[in-house]
Design an enzyme around this catalytic site. Structure first.
Site, PDB file in Angstrom:
ATOM      1  N   MET A   1      52.215 -18.830  60.122  1.00 39.23           N
ATOM      2  CA  MET A   1      52.369 -18.724  61.571  1.00 39.23           C
ATOM      3  C   MET A   1      51.021 -18.480  62.231  1.00 39.23           C
ATOM      4  SD  MET A   1      55.975 -16.666  61.847  1.00 39.23           S
ATOM      5  CE  MET A   1      56.125 -17.065  63.598  1.00 39.23           C
ATOM      6  N   SER A   2      50.605 -19.441  63.047  1.00 39.47           N
ATOM      7  CA  SER A   2      49.310 -19.379  63.723  1.00 39.47           C
ATOM      8  C   SER A   2      49.373 -18.626  65.039  1.00 39.47           C
ATOM      9  CB  SER A   2      48.812 -20.797  63.995  1.00 39.47           C
ATOM     10  OG  SER A   2      49.677 -21.450  64.920  1.00 39.47           O
TER      11      SER A   2
ATOM     12  N   GLY B   1      51.201 -19.992  67.459  1.00 37.97           N
ATOM     13  CA  GLY B   1      51.523 -21.064  68.387  1.00 37.97           C
ATOM     14  C   GLY B   1      52.988 -21.435  68.363  1.00 37.97           C
ATOM     15  N   VAL B   2      53.339 -22.400  69.232  1.00 44.89           N
ATOM     16  CA  VAL B   2      54.738 -22.764  69.403  1.00 44.89           C
ATOM     17  C   VAL B   2      55.277 -23.522  68.191  1.00 44.89           C
ATOM     18  CG1 VAL B   2      54.180 -24.912  70.618  1.00 44.89           C
ATOM     19  CG2 VAL B   2      56.406 -23.832  70.982  1.00 44.89           C
ATOM     20  N   ASP B   3      54.459 -24.350  67.535  1.00 50.07           N
ATOM     21  CA  ASP B   3      54.971 -25.156  66.424  1.00 50.07           C
ATOM     22  C   ASP B   3      55.419 -24.290  65.250  1.00 50.07           C
ATOM     23  OD1 ASP B   3      54.524 -27.545  67.781  1.00 50.07           O
ATOM     24  OD2 ASP B   3      52.486 -27.737  67.026  1.00 50.07           O
ATOM     25  N   SER B   4      54.580 -23.350  64.851  1.00 47.47           N
ATOM     26  CA  SER B   4      54.951 -22.510  63.717  1.00 47.47           C
ATOM     27  C   SER B   4      56.080 -21.550  64.090  1.00 47.47           C
ATOM     28  CB  SER B   4      53.738 -21.742  63.193  1.00 47.47           C
ATOM     29  OG  SER B   4      53.106 -20.997  64.207  1.00 47.47           O
TER      30      SER B   4
ATOM     31  N   CYS C   1      40.421 -26.584  55.518  1.00 44.40           N
ATOM     32  CA  CYS C   1      41.232 -25.374  55.687  1.00 44.40           C
ATOM     33  C   CYS C   1      42.647 -25.591  55.153  1.00 44.40           C
ATOM     34  CB  CYS C   1      41.270 -24.976  57.162  1.00 44.40           C
ATOM     35  SG  CYS C   1      42.136 -23.421  57.476  1.00 44.40           S
TER      36      CYS C   1
ATOM     37  N   CYS D   1      38.268 -23.885  65.060  1.00 48.19           N
ATOM     38  CA  CYS D   1      38.585 -22.485  65.347  1.00 48.19           C
ATOM     39  C   CYS D   1      37.365 -21.586  65.344  1.00 48.19           C
ATOM     40  CB  CYS D   1      39.643 -21.975  64.377  1.00 48.19           C
ATOM     41  SG  CYS D   1      39.109 -21.838  62.658  1.00 48.19           S
TER      42      CYS D   1
END
Length: 357
Positions: A9-10, A12-15, A100, A198
């Site tokens: 989980m970053s 953000g919305v996707d994760s 990464c 990043c």
């Protein structure tokens, strides 16, 4: 007993939507956020920052699932930042997101998940995993919605990693994912996507390299095809093959970067854009993903950069493990250091790194 999945989980919305969907599907879900970069070189990362960790933790609390934080700063520096810096110093254009994914988000992460007793890992990437019923081999496929497909940056996955990898977003569009997040009340539903490297949030990778190494750019020159000097440049790290804007030299006409040499610190410029097109390239560090390693030439669709479509061509394996890629039609500016990925329809065959040959 429910299968256990650890979701990268970053913040953000996707994760976040990934964790939500898997939770709804009955998996025993936990979230994990990676600390990768502390900003000690004066940059404040736009990915996996303190705010991102807190956003991921809050989403996990909304879902009622555990949240872990893994410190991968040393590994990130060794396997992502230092190769990124060295790549530019060698006149290449490296892709740190692929590094990464390869070393952190799948290798280190999958091993840690196994150690903690999880059956699967999951991320918010837009792609799909299937299994060939005849061979039993796991396969990576493009997302159903091509505008968001991220299979290009996942070509290096291993069979072991694919066997424990869940990708619930591969069937959805980005807007559908945001709607899922909104409907479920996830706090990050409207959070914008991060577009930058990043650890280089201001986008000036050459300045970052100078700060990271503590060294000024080496003196060098723009040259023409015959090797005649056209004027000094600001360091080879500021240029990439195919570039025409931001060269920092005025020649009264449009010029394109056709070659970068770390040996003599020259950047070759050409006026004729057609000279950037190549009918072949070589790739090293080749990974075969959905098929066994090639022993004979094979036709494929070839992608030489993330933002570009595929082109028809042939992959020709070499004795040293590299491949020669022959295009049906010449392609513009294959760039050393970038990934080349091979497809058969929506199936990802594998890929490698474009070499400077």
């Amino acid at each position: 007993m429910s299968k256990r999945v650890l979701v990268g989980m970053s913040g953000g919305v996707d994760s976040a939507a990934t964790a939500y969907l898997l939770h709804q599907q009955g998996y025993e879900v936990a979230g994990a956020t990676f600390v990768l970069w502390s900003g000690e070189e004066t940059e404040e990362s736009k990915c996996c920052s303190v705010d991102d960790v807190e956003d991921a933790r809050y989403v996990c609390s909304q879902l009622g699932v555990p949240h872990y934080v893994f410190n991968y700063k040393d590994l990130f520096r060794r396997t992502v930042v230092e190769p990124f810096v060295e790549g530019y110093r060698q006149g290449r254009t490296p892709n740190p997101c692929i590094l990464c994914n390869r070393h952190i988000k799948f290798d280190a992460f999958s091993r840690r998940a196994r150690e903690l007793g999880f059956d699967y890992i999951a991320t918010g990437h837009y792609a799909r995993v299937t299994r060939d019923p005849e061979s039993g081999r796991y396969q990576l496929r493009r997302a159903l919605h091509p505008e968001k497909d991220q299979s290009y940056v996942l070509y290096h996955l291993t069979q072991e990693q694919l066997s424990m990898f869940l990708l619930p977003l591969g069937d959805y569009s980005k807007e559908e994912v945001r709607q899922i997040a909104r409907d479920s009340g996830l706090v990050v539903a409207q959070k914008p996507d991060s577009q930058d490297i990043c650890f280089v949030p201001d986008g000036d990778h050459a300045a970052f390299i100078g700060r990271y190494t503590g060294e000024a750019p080496k003196q060098g020159y723009f040259v023409d095809q015959q090797g005649n000097r056209l004027g000094p440049h600001k360091g080879i790290a500021r240029y990439t093959v195919g570039q025409r804007k931001g060269l920092g030299i005025s020649l009264g006409k449009t010029m394109y970067v056709s070659r970068i040499s770390s040996a003599d610190q020259t950047v070759t410029l050409v006026e004729d854009e057609s000279l950037l097109f190549r009918d072949s390239l070589r790739a090293e560090d080749v990974s075969y993903l959905s098929i066994p390693p090639l022993t004979a030439p094979r036709g494929a669709e070839i992608r030489i950069r993330y933002s570009q479509g595929t082109a028809k061509g042939e992959i020709i394996p070499q004795e040293d493990g590299s491949v020669l890629v022959q295009f049906e039609r010449p392609q513009r500016a294959p760039t050393p250091g970038q990934a080349v990925v091979f497809y058969d329809g929506d199936l990802v065959l594998g890929g490698g790194t474009i070499s400077g040959d």
